[in-house]
Design an enzyme around this catalytic site. Structure first.
Site, PDB file in Angstrom:
ATOM      1  CG  ASP A 146      26.182  49.759 -12.760  1.00 22.75           C
ATOM      2  OD1 ASP A 146      25.046  49.790 -12.917  1.00 22.75           O
ATOM      3  OD2 ASP A 146      26.538  50.662 -11.885  1.00 22.75           O
ATOM      4  CE  LYS A 172      26.090  52.765  -9.155  1.00 22.69           C
ATOM      5  NZ  LYS A 172      25.686  52.567 -10.526  1.00 22.69           N
TER       6      LYS A 172
HETATM    7  P1  NAP Z   1      29.232  59.356  -8.525  1.00 18.75           P
HETATM    8  O1  NAP Z   1      30.064  58.139  -8.092  1.00 18.75           O
HETATM    9  O2  NAP Z   1      28.577  60.281  -7.587  1.00 18.75           O
HETATM   10  O3  NAP Z   1      30.061  60.006  -9.645  1.00 18.75           O
HETATM   11  C1  NAP Z   1      29.749  61.226 -10.217  1.00 18.75           C
HETATM   12  C2  NAP Z   1      30.557  61.516 -11.321  1.00 18.75           C
HETATM   13  O4  NAP Z   1      29.840  62.962 -11.755  1.00 18.75           O
HETATM   14  C3  NAP Z   1      31.777  62.112 -10.755  1.00 18.75           C
HETATM   15  O5  NAP Z   1      32.857  61.808 -11.756  1.00 18.75           O
HETATM   16  C4  NAP Z   1      31.583  63.600 -10.505  1.00 18.75           C
HETATM   17  O6  NAP Z   1      32.938  64.274 -10.764  1.00 18.75           O
HETATM   18  C5  NAP Z   1      30.762  64.118 -11.767  1.00 18.75           C
HETATM   19  N1  NAP Z   1      29.818  65.375 -11.638  1.00 18.75           N
HETATM   20  C6  NAP Z   1      29.012  65.135 -10.944  1.00 18.75           C
HETATM   21  N2  NAP Z   1      28.568  66.648 -10.538  1.00 18.75           N
HETATM   22  C7  NAP Z   1      29.344  67.170 -11.575  1.00 18.75           C
HETATM   23  C8  NAP Z   1      29.242  68.630 -12.078  1.00 18.75           C
HETATM   24  N3  NAP Z   1      28.474  69.330 -11.896  1.00 18.75           N
HETATM   25  N4  NAP Z   1      30.229  68.815 -13.306  1.00 18.75           N
HETATM   26  C9  NAP Z   1      30.983  67.864 -13.697  1.00 18.75           C
HETATM   27  N5  NAP Z   1      31.130  66.504 -12.891  1.00 18.75           N
HETATM   28  C10 NAP Z   1      30.219  66.496 -12.342  1.00 18.75           C
HETATM   29  O7  NAP Z   1      28.070  58.758  -9.449  1.00 18.75           O
HETATM   30  P2  NAP Z   1      27.814  57.363 -10.351  1.00 18.75           P
HETATM   31  O8  NAP Z   1      26.929  56.445  -9.407  1.00 18.75           O
HETATM   32  O9  NAP Z   1      29.090  57.589 -11.007  1.00 18.75           O
HETATM   33  O10 NAP Z   1      26.270  58.162 -11.473  1.00 18.75           O
HETATM   34  C11 NAP Z   1      26.649  58.974 -12.471  1.00 18.75           C
HETATM   35  C12 NAP Z   1      25.577  59.222 -13.228  1.00 18.75           C
HETATM   36  O11 NAP Z   1      25.325  57.858 -14.016  1.00 18.75           O
HETATM   37  C13 NAP Z   1      24.309  59.308 -12.622  1.00 18.75           C
HETATM   38  O12 NAP Z   1      23.411  60.084 -13.392  1.00 18.75           O
HETATM   39  C14 NAP Z   1      23.658  57.892 -12.322  1.00 18.75           C
HETATM   40  O13 NAP Z   1      22.233  57.950 -12.414  1.00 18.75           O
HETATM   41  C15 NAP Z   1      24.265  57.454 -13.915  1.00 18.75           C
HETATM   42  N6  NAP Z   1      24.240  55.856 -13.789  1.00 18.75           N
HETATM   43  C16 NAP Z   1      23.299  55.312 -14.607  1.00 18.75           C
HETATM   44  C17 NAP Z   1      23.297  53.831 -14.606  1.00 18.75           C
HETATM   45  C18 NAP Z   1      22.553  53.181 -15.506  1.00 18.75           C
HETATM   46  O14 NAP Z   1      22.266  52.133 -15.266  1.00 18.75           O
HETATM   47  N7  NAP Z   1      21.992  53.860 -16.312  1.00 18.75           N
HETATM   48  C19 NAP Z   1      24.204  53.112 -14.030  1.00 18.75           C
HETATM   49  C20 NAP Z   1      25.120  53.866 -13.046  1.00 18.75           C
HETATM   50  C21 NAP Z   1      25.109  55.182 -13.100  1.00 18.75           C
HETATM   51  P3  NAP Z   1      33.855  64.436  -9.693  1.00 18.75           P
HETATM   52  O15 NAP Z   1      34.619  63.386  -9.368  1.00 18.75           O
HETATM   53  O16 NAP Z   1      34.523  65.913 -10.042  1.00 18.75           O
HETATM   54  O17 NAP Z   1      32.739  64.966  -8.405  1.00 18.75           O
END
Ligand code: NAP
Length: 512
Positions: A341, A304
């Site tokens: 979002d 993103k």
């Molecule tokens: P992203 O930009 O890659 O960010 C990932 C986040 O998760 C970061 O804060 C990361 O922490 C944390 N993280 C990943 N692995 C981790 C672990 N093992 N332990 C602790 N923290 C961890 O991803 P994103 O786009 O924000 O998406 C995050 C989640 O939200 C996904 O599951 C996505 O499918 C969901 N989502 C859903 C919707 C919906 O419409 N329902 C919309 C957006 C996102 P670090 O900074 O420390 O790496």
């Protein structure tokens, strides 16, 4: 469709297929009986089959000539060697004899590697040759030239199956398709990176696309069940004019966006297809998207932020949110980025817990990635300043500074501070998402039962975190509600139409 006479049909009778790409079911059972059973289970979705005789038990090989008549639709005979990705490990002479004998059974096609000559037997039996090369290690240079030089003589169909190991390998594939426009060819990108080449085979101009029955020997990332290809990806309805959209992410197989976007196209009768793209390199994907003339694409974890520098135009809110989940191609060809979002996150809260839409709400956001940024932006638009906790504290710090929020790590100190920010807890990390569905992002936190808990993860629907919250008496909101509302806004951006409510019904029989 192919014409079938007395259960046997030759490739030359099949020209009625015109520009429509054929669906070929690869049969990889140990017995012909089981192959026929697999075919029966998918007959309505396929035009021809590939009998992979290298998967058969030795005792079955004597019966190869009888198979085309029993199958009742055109059959490709293939006996693939181990170095080409098959299971045949016998002598080459034996394989040649077997092919020669089997072809007396009026196979419509025979798949022969570029180094195998079988002219007499093929001529005698009128099977059309698919001249194939399998590269299991990557994507070779000069794809179009390789394909062109594969056909030994006129009438042979050149087939190149390559193995892209990155998004960077994909533009070359599309370039080869474009260079060979108007010529018969089969070009397949194997594995998950190459999935689009199977789904978009008609638009790309492939002679056929391969698929296999889910759960069969052949099933692997990047393989498609013909039922999915026809029902979900609307393969029979695709033509050269079909517009394409998609979703990029890594991982991406879990994404439910293809379900409701494709259902929406089906319900409204739009000539479109929506495809999941596994992406490990964002700039390469922009090159690919331009070549495929995508109308737009959705962006999920972890891209993103990475798409931002590649946009030609931006929604005014993007600079502040710092995350883009929707990219649309402008008529000028430029890429416009926006973020659905924010509204997608707020809509379920507004509908279900309107009392939280107030600056008085005390909230915590776990995570500081793209999703969390949209959540923090949405909450600040209501005057709410959430506590932001993240594994990488520096990222929580940066996000906290940008929105004047408190921030910290996902540790005992952070958890203690949550006591003052617990009307609403938003879980915005990827923790607990399939395939690691057993993980809990905050195992030490004890719910009091008064919190509203919102998990952005939607696969599984009931995460470990939500389950614990519900058991403690909390109200919960699943990420699916957000997915649907942000997806409906994206649908409008890509098509100009409202997403029909039927498209959100997972029981909808269009896609089973
Ligand atoms: P992203 O930009 O890659 O960010 C990932 C986040 O998760 C970061 O804060 C990361 O922490 C944390 N993280 C990943 N692995 C981790 C672990 N093992 N332990 C602790 N923290 C961890 O991803 P994103 O786009 O924000 O998406 C995050 C989640 O939200 C996904 O599951 C996505 O499918 C969901 N989502 C859903 C919707 C919906 O419409 N329902 C919309 C957006 C996102 P670090 O900074 O420390 O790496």
């Amino acid at each position: 469709m192919f014409t079938v006479s007395e259960g046997i049909c030759s490739a030359r009778e099949s020209v009625v297929m015109e520009e429509k790409c054929r669906i070929c079911l690869s049969l990889t059972a140990a017995t012909l009986e089981e192959d026929l059973r697999l075919l029966e289970s998918r007959r309505e979705f396929v035009d021809l089959v590939e009998l992979r005789a290298d998967f058969l038990d030795a005792a079955e090989l004597a019966y190869l000539p009888s198979f085309p008549k029993r199958a009742g639709l055109p059959v490709i005979l293939a006996i693939r060697r181990k170095p080409d990705g098959g299971r045949w490990h016998g002598a080459e002479g034996k394989r040649r004899d077997l092919l020669g004998r089997a072809l007396s059974g009026r196979y419509a096609y025979v798949d022969l590697e570029e180094d195998l000559a079988l002219t007499e037997a093929v001529k005698r039996n009128a099977a059309r040759v698919i001249r194939s090369l399998h590269d299991l290690s990557g994507v070779p240079n000069g794809l179009a030239e390789r394909l062109r030089s594969l056909a030994h003589k006129t009438g042979e169909i050149p087939k190149l199956a390559v193995t892209p190991g990155s998004t960077k390998d994909l533009p070359a594939l599309v370039d080869a398709y474009q260079q060979l426009e108007g010529q018969e060819k089969i070009l397949i990108g194997m594995g998950e990176f190459g999935l689009f080449s199977r789904i978009m085979a008609t638009k790309l101009g492939s002679y056929l696309t391969y698929c296999s029955v889910a759960g069969s020997e052949q099933e692997a990332p990047g393989h498609l069940d013909p039922r999915t290809l026809v029902r979900l990806y609307r393969f029979r309805k695709q033509d050269r004019e079909t517009f394409a959209c998609g979703v990029i992410g890594n991982p991406i197989a879990h994404s439910r966006s293809p379900e409701f976007h494709n259902r929406g196209y089906e319900t409204l009768g739009l000539n479109g297809v929506y495809i999941p793209f596994l992406v490990d390199d964002v700039p390469a994907f922009f090159r690919l998207a331009r070549m495929l003339e995508l109308r737009g694409f959705s962006v999920t974890m972890p891209h993103k932020r990475a798409v931002l520098p590649h946009l030609d135009e931006r929604d005014g809110t993007l600079a502040r949110i710092g995350a883009c989940n929707t990219v649309v191609r402008r008529p000028s060809g430029g890429w416009y980025g926006t973020n659905t979002d924010v509204q997608g996150f707020l809509a379920p809260l507004r509908a279900r817990v309107p009392r939280l839409m107030s600056p008085e709400t005390r909230a915590t956001v776990i995570g500081a990635g793209g999703g969390a940024r949209s959540v923090v932006y949405a909450l600040s638009s209501l005057g709410i300043r959430p506590l932001i906790l993240n594994r990488t504290v520096e990222k929580a710090h940066l996000l906290g500074e940008a929105f004047q929020c408190e921030w910290g790590g996902v540790d005992s100190d952070g958890i203690a501070r949550m006591q003052n920010h617990a009307d609403l807890i938003v879980q915005a990390t990827g923790v607990g998402m399939e395939p690691d569905a057993g993980a809990d992002p905050l195992p030490e936190y004890r719910f009091s039962g008064s919190e509203v808990v919102y998990d952005l993860v939607y696969k599984p629907l009931m995460t470990v975190f939500l389950k614990r919250a519900r058991e403690a008496g909390c109200r919960i909101v699943s990420g699916l509600a957000m997915l649907y509302s942000q997806g409906a806004a994206q649908f409008k951006h890509y098509t100009g139409f409202e997403l029909p409510p039927e498209a959100l019904d997972s029981q909808n029989p269009i896609v089973k």
